[in-house]
Scaffold this active site. Structure first.
Site: not given
Length: 679
Positions: A395, A424
């Site tokens: 993330d 990401e």
């Protein structure tokens, strides 16, 4: 020159693929076809030859065994000195490659002899010189009696002055002579280019179909007289059969850790959570534990291991979210307060991405104790690897230092080279590409927002390296059509056809694609006009879905997704990135591209050729002409061929120019498989 010249007798320069001058490895997976190219030249008019030498691990002998694979290069455009060859590495591991070049004395002699013959300058001396060259070549082939005999015989013919010039030279051009010289070329002035690194990762780093869902929504109770109740990992495991049935390879879970209660977010990202509101899974950590714990509402660590085992039994890999951030209640906050940025008043700063503010999340300050943070991160990753996880979706990696990721990924790789990291990284191009260069195996991309024919062609060409972009040497895009954070505008307004268009495009243009659950139900309602947030976002509340009911009512995209993943598995051309080629259409709403893969030398079966024609307009039927680049398909200009539509089941005959009509009410695309391809 100071330090001495690095140039060989033949100059070999501008070798590709290379990353940062060879400081970092280019990337591939076993069986992936990619081009190695170099500029090769020398003074004068000698004919030059070159080949790629792949140096890598030997099969069955451990990583210490080394072997070489050689691929003959050709000049891609005559007169440019740019040589290239399509190569493949067949095993995972650390490889290297180099380009070797040499003067081809037989080829040089032949070119000169033809010129003399055309000018009427005959005579025996040039033929005797050619005979001497063939004698030298034959001398080197005593271990190949058949080739030795062929070359020795032709050398004798060249000395036979009873024959004409043309007759003697024609003997040199015989196929058997060319085959012998190609297999055992006579080399003069051999020169070697730089040795460059190539890392061959496991296949999942390039190819796969991803499905993202929140385990807590499976079996969740959100209505009725009692409080809301989370679904569990055991209930979520029941969903795996349907996910595997759609043909997915990877099931990706958002964080499954305990969630903090301080500043917990309520529905629609509100600041006031009511009793029973689950909060954001990315607000990691509570009195129940941190990044190495399972949320007690989901179950136990044993339940998670059972979930992974069930997935594996269905042919699925589990990918976990690795989010280096904390809720205010995370154990790290009290154990390591120095890991967080403190404001002027002594409070810890929460995360912000203006205009968004995440009061429930503390970002980590990687400059205060980089070694301690690295070691704790490695401990967490080892913990989940011990539970069977080998894929991590990271993330917001672009908010952490690159050197941190470089060290962490390399440490993990030294322990298990098969671990895959997905970045990401919806961020600036320089950072997105740098994350790939320092070790990330895959990356999210800007595909999610590219919709028009021109921008799709330009961007996908960049990803595939068609425009000369070097990013294809190290960056592998994961073409997610939606995420829990991103409901793009075209899905909000385009109806079911827009979802079908994006599914076909992502599944066929890229080797890896992904969907977030609800995509198959065409969920399209935004939180507010102009927002890319979902209404009733699953990031903040439970979202149980009636998948079976939607399918029974014919409202689900499950049949299309299943068909697309089945096509991908049947056709290896679709499991490649760098073989993408675009073809001309005379309608800006029609996009056409192909993927072609020829078998490696010695590999059984024919080539695989897939053509995709897509209507980018979700509202209206579009028609027009498609003009194929026949050379890119390995076809002659006037050739025609039979294609089967893998989506509709129809059969057509195609050639250079073809008429197409696609109506989104019936079919947004054709996925055409050439009959000469593998079944």
């Amino acid at each position: 020159m100071p330090g001495g010249s690095q140039l060989g007798r033949i100059v070999i320069t501008d070798c590709r693929p290379e990353v940062e001058g060879g400081a970092r490895p280019a990337r591939a997976v076993p069986g992936e076809c990619f081009e190695v190219s170099a500029t090769v030249f020398k003074e004068g008019h000698d004919v030059l030859a070159a080949e790629v030498v792949l140096v890598g691990p030997g099969p069955g002998h451990g990583l210490r065994a080394v072997r070489e694979q050689r691929f003959r290069m050709t000049e891609r455009v005559r007169g440019t000195d740019r040589f290239g060859a399509e190569v493949r590495a067949d095993l995972e591991g650390e490889w290297q490659y180099r380009v070797e070049a040499w003067v081809d004395p037989v080829g040089s002699w032949l070119r000169t002899a033809h010129a003399r013959l055309a000018a009427g300058l005959d005579g025996d001396l040039p033929l005797w010189e050619g005979a001497d060259l063939l004698d030298r070549a034959a001398e080197a082939l005593k271990e190949d009696p058949e080739a030795h005999a062929v070359l020795a015989k032709v050398a004798d013919v060249l000395r036979d002055d009873r024959r004409s010039w043309g007759e003697r030279i024609s003997e040199v051009l015989a196929p058997a002579v060319g085959a012998a010289l190609a297999a055992h070329p006579l080399r003069e002035h051999p020169s070697t280019g730089p040795l460059l690194p190539l890392r061959v990762d496991r296949t999942r780093a390039l190819y796969g179909s991803w499905y993202e869902f929140f385990p807590r929504s499976e079996g969740a109770v959100v209505t009725g007289p009692g409080p809301k109740r989370s679904g569990t990992l055991r209930q979520a495991a029941a969903r795996l059969d349907a996910i595997a049935g759609m043909g997915f390879d990877v099931v990706y879970l958002p964080p499954i850790h305990p969630i903090g209660s301080s500043h917990r977010k309520g529905p629609e990202n509100s600041l006031n959570a009511e009793p029973g509101d689950p909060g954001s899974p990315w607000a990691i950590g509570s009195e129940d534990g941190g990044h190495d714990a399972v949320h007690p509402d989901l179950g136990t660590l044993a339940d998670f291991r059972d979930f992974v085992a069930r997935a594996e039994s269905l042919g699925l890999e589990v990918a976990m979210d690795f989010a280096l951030q904390c809720s205010p209640d995370h154990p790290w906050v009290t154990e390591h307060p120095e890991w967080f940025r403190h404001r002027f008043d002594g409070s810890i700063a929460c995360a912000e991405n203006p205009p968004k503010k995440y009061q429930d999340i503390y970002p980590i300050d990687f400059d205060t104790d980089p070694e301690g943070i690295l070691q704790e991160s490695l401990r967490v990753l080892r913990h989940w690897r011990a539970q069977g996880v080998r894929i991590f979706r990271v993330d917001n990696p672009h908010t952490k230092p690159l050197r941190f990721w470089e060290r962490l990924i390399e440490e993990v790789r030294s322990e298990d080279p098969g671990v895959v990291f997905l970045a990401e990284a919806f961020t600036r191009p320089a950072m997105l590409q740098s994350l790939a260069r320092v070790g990330f195996h895959q990356s999210y991309s800007y595909f999610t927002w590219r919709t028009g024919k021109v921008e799709l062609t330009e961007y996908l060409s960049e990803l595939a390296g068609l425009d000369g972009s070097p990013s294809a040497d190290y960056l592998r895009p994961n073409l997610f059509v939606n995420t829990p954070d991103i409901l793009p505008g075209h899905l909000q307004t385009g109806g079911r056809a827009a979802f079908e268009i994006r599914a076909v495009l992502a599944a066929t243009a890229g080797p890896t694609w992904g969907v977030y659950s609800g995509f198959e139900l065409c969920e399209s309602v935004a939180a507010w006009p102009g927002s890319e947030e979902y209404r009733h976002s699953e990031k903040y509340e439970y979202r149980p879905r009636d998948y079976a009911g939607a399918e029974d009512r014919g409202e689900s995209l499950t049949p299309l997704i299943t068909r697309l993943n089945r096509i991908r598995r049947r056709h290896p051309a679709l499991r490649q990135l760098r073989n993408l080629r675009f073809h001309r259409t005379d309608n800006d709403q029609l996009l056409c591209f192909s993927k072609r893969l020829t078998p490696a030398e010695g590999e059984p079966g024919g080539e695989d050729l897939v053509l995709v024609v897509l209507n980018l307009d979700p509202y209206r039927a579009q028609h027009g002409r498609v003009r194929l680049d026949m050379a890119a398909l390995g076809l002659r200009p006037g050739e025609s061929f039979v294609v089967d539509d893998a989506l509709s089941g129809g059969t057509q005959r195609w050639g250079h120019v073809n008429q197409v009509r696609l109506d989104p009410r019936s079919s947004v695309a054709q996925v055409l498989v050439a009959r000469r391809s593998r079944a």
